[in-house]
Design a protein around this motif. Structure first.
Motif, PDB file in Angstrom:
ATOM      1  N   ASP A   2       0.865  -1.185   0.000  1.00 33.22           N
ATOM      2  CA  ASP A   2       0.000   0.000   0.000  1.00 33.22           C
ATOM      3  C   ASP A   2       0.892   1.223   0.000  1.00 33.22           C
ATOM      4  N   SER A   4       0.311   4.240   0.486  1.00 37.22           N
ATOM      5  CA  SER A   4       0.037   5.278   1.502  1.00 37.22           C
ATOM      6  C   SER A   4       0.522   4.865   2.882  1.00 37.22           C
ATOM      7  N   ARG A   5       1.097   3.654   3.008  1.00 38.35           N
ATOM      8  CA  ARG A   5       1.454   3.119   4.325  1.00 38.35           C
ATOM      9  C   ARG A   5       2.966   3.032   4.456  1.00 38.35           C
ATOM     10  N   PHE A  34       0.423   6.915   7.762  1.00 45.20           N
ATOM     11  CA  PHE A  34      -0.395   6.964   6.541  1.00 45.20           C
ATOM     12  C   PHE A  34      -0.363   8.372   5.978  1.00 45.20           C
ATOM     13  N   VAL A  42      -4.218   9.236   2.009  1.00 44.65           N
ATOM     14  CA  VAL A  42      -4.976   7.988   1.924  1.00 44.65           C
ATOM     15  C   VAL A  42      -6.103   8.124   0.920  1.00 44.65           C
ATOM     16  N   ARG A  75      -9.095   2.881  -1.085  1.00 44.62           N
ATOM     17  CA  ARG A  75      -8.480   1.549  -1.075  1.00 44.62           C
ATOM     18  C   ARG A  75      -7.548   1.353   0.116  1.00 44.62           C
ATOM     19  N   SER A  76      -7.225   2.453   0.843  1.00 39.27           N
ATOM     20  CA  SER A  76      -6.347   2.335   2.015  1.00 39.27           C
ATOM     21  C   SER A  76      -7.071   1.764   3.214  1.00 39.27           C
TER      22      SER A  76
END
Length: 1225
Positions: A401, A403-404, A413, A416, A419-420
């Motif tokens: 992911d 954003s992570r 994060f 985001v 889908r996050s």
């Protein structure tokens, strides 16, 4: 924007801790509304270590929420658990909870293992803890043969229990065959491992049923070990046993167990180790043997034991510390000590810690494009390892992911997107356990919404915090503002506290805080608001608290509790005793403000609490009741140190009944001489329980004791044993010895006999001795029985004697008594007093003198002289008559005396006699004397007869006691006017031979007061008073005539004038009225002009009719008014009353005074002159005129010569036939 539901860091006082807890509960409850899309959240699960009952179905819980609703799956021992393949396993609908039906078939052991639940939806997956499922076990003891144990007295012993290993561990206790717990003490106690330890055994420990029981609570079963037999024998028994089994050459004899210093039975050695986990209870144990029994002490090296968390169990053999932490690590030392020494053991304690949270990860709600973090921080000993999972999969192998970013215990994060969204698990573990937490990241775009219901009414007690809730949700995180009223501005934190969860806090709510408050939530997607209402109530207060009470048993006590509360709240008043409910007893009664307890008993003592509760607050006040009473009687009386004349009495005090004993009262009974009668013996302090008592000889003693406190005295104790003292000679002689003759030739000797208690032995007698005081005679003695007098005959008259009375009994004589003096019998005196002289002091007092008689002629005890005197004749009337003799006695050897209360102007005769104990001697020659004149008494009577117009006749009777020759009478008199004022006083002298006198030229119809008294040459006597009245004037009216009557009416009065012919100094009465009306003082229209005019016209008509009537009746001659009055006298006529309806007075003076409402003829019917000399008042005697029913006037007149007030009871007037009559004077 991140919505992280945490309160701001604020500083609160200790008093606001409950508020902080409340806010934390609100924050933890704040959640994403279930109508919004969100990942699953585990809401309920079974415990990590899940011990099940093998007799029941297995239920493994797993509940979760989410949108859409999550689906559930399970793993068992790390692999997928396909519940569809096992017919005994089902999953509850809409839930992940497993139900394994083992009651129909199957075994619990088949389903042992580690289970984990997964809840999944489109937004992610949450997982439960690893749930270890194990069935409970309660195995039986293994069969074993237990040999009987035989020990010598004083040896130590450990009875092993060694219970079977069960799940969970069993609870151990020792009992006998009767299921009675075996007594434990510092000598005998049970260890933590279940064994029974004896520091030393005693013969009473012998028994055959020492049984160890193991109770398995989970299955509610109890298993028992085979009984153990123990026999403890003494040294003598042991020697007998040895002697019976050994030859004489082999027997040396057993020796008793010696006293020995302590040694530890557990733990062994000098040192040991102990490890405990943080948060558990640390239990350290030391059990020692020795003789005498050792005592255990505990210390912590280089530290002190925590005060509030340290407890001792098992007679201080076990030390327990609750909520143990790393700070409790260290060396603990137990010390066993007896009189022969001490032994030490050191326990090194290490506190380890399974992982515990410092900061558990929290759910994140973010809007697209926002940033946020998940933090997972834990601690433990050793330091736990942190691992991350996403949707139940280790993050290392989970889909990437962008954003992570993971940074140790933190996931960051950024930017985001939808889908996050996922569920992240944080696992913190070390060798002692693990922690698992789920936290989701939910990416939403939602306008604000208020989750709190609208128009909630909050009610708060004044001066307390008020918390107004405004739970909200929105993404991005909305901002919250509060407003008061409809047009109020935003509330700021200078007065209010605004919490991040939306709650508005008013730290100190006042009356003016009442109102409507509006919560407004805003973010970039919209706005929402909600109104709540706040009411401030007065606090509940106890204005009259119950008070400390001390009452006596059996009496009544009342506690008062007055409560003041807000008028809109209904309080509930509850009474408690010792913080519990009142006893269910009819003796306890509760009304509105009082608790009353009747017939108070000892059990009623304690603390009574009045608790007042409303829906918003509660208050309470307490008072202590102390029940007191007289003490219980002492008991266990014992006699020791028994000597001839003393004994020691010992007793045990009874209960003091809450009032300290102040003293003990000791009484004795002499069963030999006065059975059943108790006498006071001694008193001792309330702190003593023994008393040394002095005794008398030859008394059969019994003792009893009473206790006394501030309430009163107890009932007597039971009597002690009897104690008979030895006989002895009397130690005292009779008291009150007297010698007094009853006849001229005897001597009666009397004394107060000794009682049986004082006799000191059997055969009590008295030795009586006497001789003449002034002679040389020897003592004459006689021994008499236990009597109280002895008579000596043939004695000369009134001779002094010396007398002795000595007690004796079978043992011997009392001490020699002292002699007392007595006299033989008396005879009448032989000689009369001589040279009697009288000195007259005044008319009522005389002094008498005489010469004393020789003492030898008295022939007895001289008691005094007696004067007989009587009144022989009256000096004024010279008529002899018998007068009763009077007697005056003068005590002692007096030679003069006073005679009071004599009658003046009288002749008295007297004589004098001497008196002794036998009687009176001869009288002296009579001696006469005269008393001089005195003032007379008041005349016997005074009455007034034949009253006339100007004279009164007085008649009287002379004084009953003239006390001399009357010279004259004095008469004084004075008039009394109508106001009871006295006029001038007139003196008149009347000759003494008169008994009647007429006073002329008095005023007519006048009351006089008379003062009358008689006089002698000495002075005036007492006066007598009387009052009388002259009669009414009889002057006749000569041809009275009224003419030219005119009346002029004004606004508030009327002016009436007329011409008069007739006698002078008469009174005129004008009466007016209107037919059919009430009295003018009762009608408001009497002040109206038209009414006054009408009345004047009516009055003019009445006067014209009156003149015509007079002319027709008199026919030109004189009208004898007095004769008409006499002819028509009506005995029924009564004076007019105050409320007869008469009007005020009228005057024809030039100032035209208005009518005076309410003025009336005085109550004594006397009419006074007022204002004007020519007023109508001057010419009348009373109101004789009347109105007929038609309003016509009827008048009568009578003249008089003087303007004197008339006596009220001499005048009369006819009552008006019409109540509405008005009279002007």
């Amino acid at each position: 924007m991140q919505l992280k539901i945490m309160p701001k860091k604020k500083h609160f006082s200790a008093g606001r801790v409950p508020l902080i807890l409340f806010l934390c509960q609100m924050i933890s409850a704040l959640d994403v509304p279930l109508d919004l899309v969100q990942p699953p959240t585990i809401t309920q699960q079974s415990p990590k270590d899940y011990i099940i009952d093998p007799r029941e179905n297995i239920v493994i819980q797993c509940e979760a929420k989410g949108k859409p609703p999550p689906s559930f799956s399970w793993t068992r021992n790390g692999t997928h658990f396909d519940i569809d393949k096992d017919p005994l396993v089902t999953m509850k609908p809409g839930s992940g909870t497993l139900v394994i039906n083992i009651m129909s078939e199957g075994k619990a052991e088949t389903y042992e293992g580690v289970y984990q639940c997964t809840a999944r939806n489109e937004r992610g997956a949450a997982i439960s803890n690893n749930i270890v499922v194990r069935p409970s076990r309660s195995p039986l003891w293994t069969k074993e043969r237990l040999e009987p144990i035989t020990l010598r007295n004083g040896q130590s012993l450990v009875l092993p229990c060694r219970p079977p290993i069960g799940l969970p561990p069993a609870i151990i206790f020792w009992m006998d065959n009767s299921f009675q717990r075996l007594p434990q003490s510092e000598r005998v106690s049970q260890g933590l491992n279940g064994d029974l330890y004896f520091s030393n055994v005693l013969p009473e420990d012998t028994r055959e049923d020492y049984i160890c029981y193991a109770r398995f609570n989970h299955t509610q079963t109890i298993q028992q070990k085979q009984p153990i037999s123990l026999k403890v024998i003494s040294v003598d028994e042991l020697n007998d046993t040895i002697a019976a089994n050994l030859n004489d050459t082999e027997f040396y004899g057993a020796k008793p167990s010696k006293e020995r210093p302590p040694t530890f039975l557990t733990p062994e050695g000098n040192e040991s180790l102990k490890e405990e986990l943080r948060g558990n209870v640390l239990s350290l144990e030391c059990i020692a043997e020795g003789l005498p029994t050792p005592i255990i002490y505990w210390i912590k090296e280089d530290g002190t034991l925590p005060v509030n968390r340290t407890f001792y169990q098992n007679f201080k053999k076990t030390l327990q510390i609750t909520q143990v932490s790393e700070a409790d690590s260290g060396n603990y030392q137990c010390i066993a000590k007896n009189t022969l020494g001490a032994v030490h053991h050191t326990i090194s304690v290490t506190v380890k810690a399974a992982p515990y949270w410092i900061s558990a990860p929290q759910n994140l709600v973010l809007s697209p494009g926002e940033n946020g973090t998940l933090i997972c921080r834990a601690n433990g000993n050793p330091k736990p390892r942190i691992g991350w999972l996403t949707n139940g999969v280790p993050v290392e192998i989970a889909p990437d992911d962008p954003s992570r970013k993971i940074d140790g215990d933190t996931i960051i994060f950024s930017n985001v997107q939808e889908r996050s969204s996922a569920v992240y698990q944080c696992n913190a573990s070390n060798e002692y356990g693990y922690l698992l937490a789920n936290a989701f990241v939910n990416v939403l775009a939602e306008p604000p919404r208020i989750l709190t219901s609208a128009n909630i009414l909050y009610q708060v007690i004044a001066n307390r915090p008020a918390l107004l809730d405004c739970a909200f949700f929105g993404s991005p995180l909305p901002t919250i503002e509060w407003f008061k009223g409809t047009k109020g501005s935003a509330l700021h934190e200078d007065i209010y506290v605004l919490h991040d969860n939306g709650t508005l806090e008013i730290p100190v709510a006042q009356k003016d805080s009442t109102g409507t408050y509006t919560c407004v939530a805003r973010n970039k997607l919209g706005m929402a608001k909600n109104e709540v209402h706040l009411e401030i109530k007065d606090p509940t207060r106890i204005i009259k608290q119950p008070e400390y009470a001390v009452v006596q048993r059996g009496s009544k006590v009342s506690f008062e509790c007055k409560v003041k509360h807000d008028n809109t709240l209904i309080p509930t008043i509850m009474w408690l005793k010792d913080n519990g409910e009142l006893p269910n007893d009819e003796r306890f009664s509760v009304d509105k403000d009082h608790l009353v307890v009747t017939d108070v008993s000892d059990d009623d003592g304690g603390m009574y609490t009045c608790a007042a509760n409303t829906t918003l607050d509660s208050v309470s006040a307490s008072a202590v009741l102390r029940v007191v009473d007289v003490p219980n009687p002492p008991f266990d009386l014992e006699l020791t140190n028994q000597l001839d004349k003393s004994v020691q009495l010992t007793w045990t005090p009874g209960d003091d009944n809450n009032s300290p004993i102040t003293k003990f009262i000791i009484e004795y009974e002499d069963a030999m001489h006065e059975a059943g009668i108790w006498h006071h013996q001694a008193e001792v302090s309330g702190t003593q329980t023994t008393a040394q008592l002095t005794l008398s000889p030859y008394v059969n003693y019994s003792f009893r004791v009473m206790a006394e406190n501030s309430i009163g005295r107890s009932v007597p104790s039971e009597a002690s044993e009897q104690y008979l003292t030895k006989a002895a000679e009397p130690d005292q002689n009779p008291m009150t010895v007297e010698g007094l003759g009853t006849e001229p030739d005897n001597l009666v000797i009397t004394w107060k006999p000794l009682n049986g208690f004082e006799s000191n032995g059997p055969g009590l007698q008295y030795k009586v001795s006497w001789r003449q005081k002034d002679g040389d005679d020897e003592w004459t003695s006689v021994v008499v029985a236990n009597v109280s007098k002895y008579i000596v005959s043939g004695t000369p008259t009134f001779v002094p004697y010396l007398i002795k009375v000595q007690a004796l009994n079978d043992v011997g004589f009392a001490p020699e008594p002292a002699a007392v003096m007595g006299h033989s019998g008396e005879d009448l005196p032989m000689v009369a007093p001589g040279n009697v002289r009288v000195n007259v002091v005044n008319s009522t007092l005389a002094e008498v003198h005489w010469d004393p008689v020789p003492l030898k002629s008295v022939r007895g005890h001289l008691q005094g002289y007696r004067i007989y005197y009587w009144k022989a004749q009256s000096s004024s009337k010279r008529n002899r008559r018998h007068i009763e003799k009077k007697i005056l006695t003068f005590q002692g050897n007096k030679t003069h005396g006073m005679l009071p209360g004599l009658q003046p102007y009288s002749h008295y005769v007297l004589n004098v006699r001497v008196v002794n104990g036998k009687g009176e001697g001869p009288a002296s020659t009579d001696r006469g004397f005269h008393t001089p004149e005195g003032v007379p008494s008041a005349p016997s009577s005074l009455k007034i007869v034949n009253p006339t117009l100007d004279s009164l006749t007085l008649e009287w009777d002379p004084p009953s006691h003239p006390n001399g020759v009357l010279t004259e009478y004095t008469l004084r008199y004075q008039p009394i006017n109508s106001t009871h004022e006295l006029g001038p006083l007139v003196d008149l002298k009347i000759p003494a031979n008169k008994t009647r006198w007429t006073l002329n030229h008095l005023n007519f119809s006048t009351r006089y007061k008379f003062y009358f008294y008689a006089q002698t040459s000495v002075g005036s006597g007492s006066q007598i008073t009387e009052e009388a009245i002259t009669t009414v004037d009889e002057v006749r009216a000569v041809n009275p005539r009224i003419s030219n009557l005119t009346a002029a009416a004004a606004e508030t009065y009327a002016n009436i004038s007329w011409e008069y012919e007739g006698p002078e100094h008469v009174k005129f009465y004008v009466e007016y009225g209107v037919a059919g009306t009430m009295a003018s003082r009762q009608v408001d229209i009497a002040t109206q002009g038209w009414f006054i005019g009408l009345m004047c016209a009516v009055a003019l008509l009445i006067l014209i009719l009156l003149i015509v009537c007079f002319i027709r009746r008199n026919k030109g001659g004189k009208y004898p008014v007095k004769e008409k009055e006499d002819a028509h006298a009506d005995p029924e006529i009564q004076p007019m009353k105050e409320d007869d309806g008469t009007f005020g007075e009228y005057s024809d003076a030039e100032d035209h005074k208005p009518l005076k409402k309410g003025s009336r003829t005085p109550s004594d019917r006397t009419v006074k002159k007022e204002d004007s000399d020519d007023s109508l008042v001057d010419y009348g005697e009373g109101v004789n005129g009347q109105f007929n029913e038609d309003g016509s006037f009827i008048g009568q007149y009578s003249g008089k010569k003087e303007k004197e007030p008339a006596e009220g009871n001499e005048s009369s007037e006819a009552p008006s036939p019409v109540n509405a009559m008005n009279s002007f004077v």
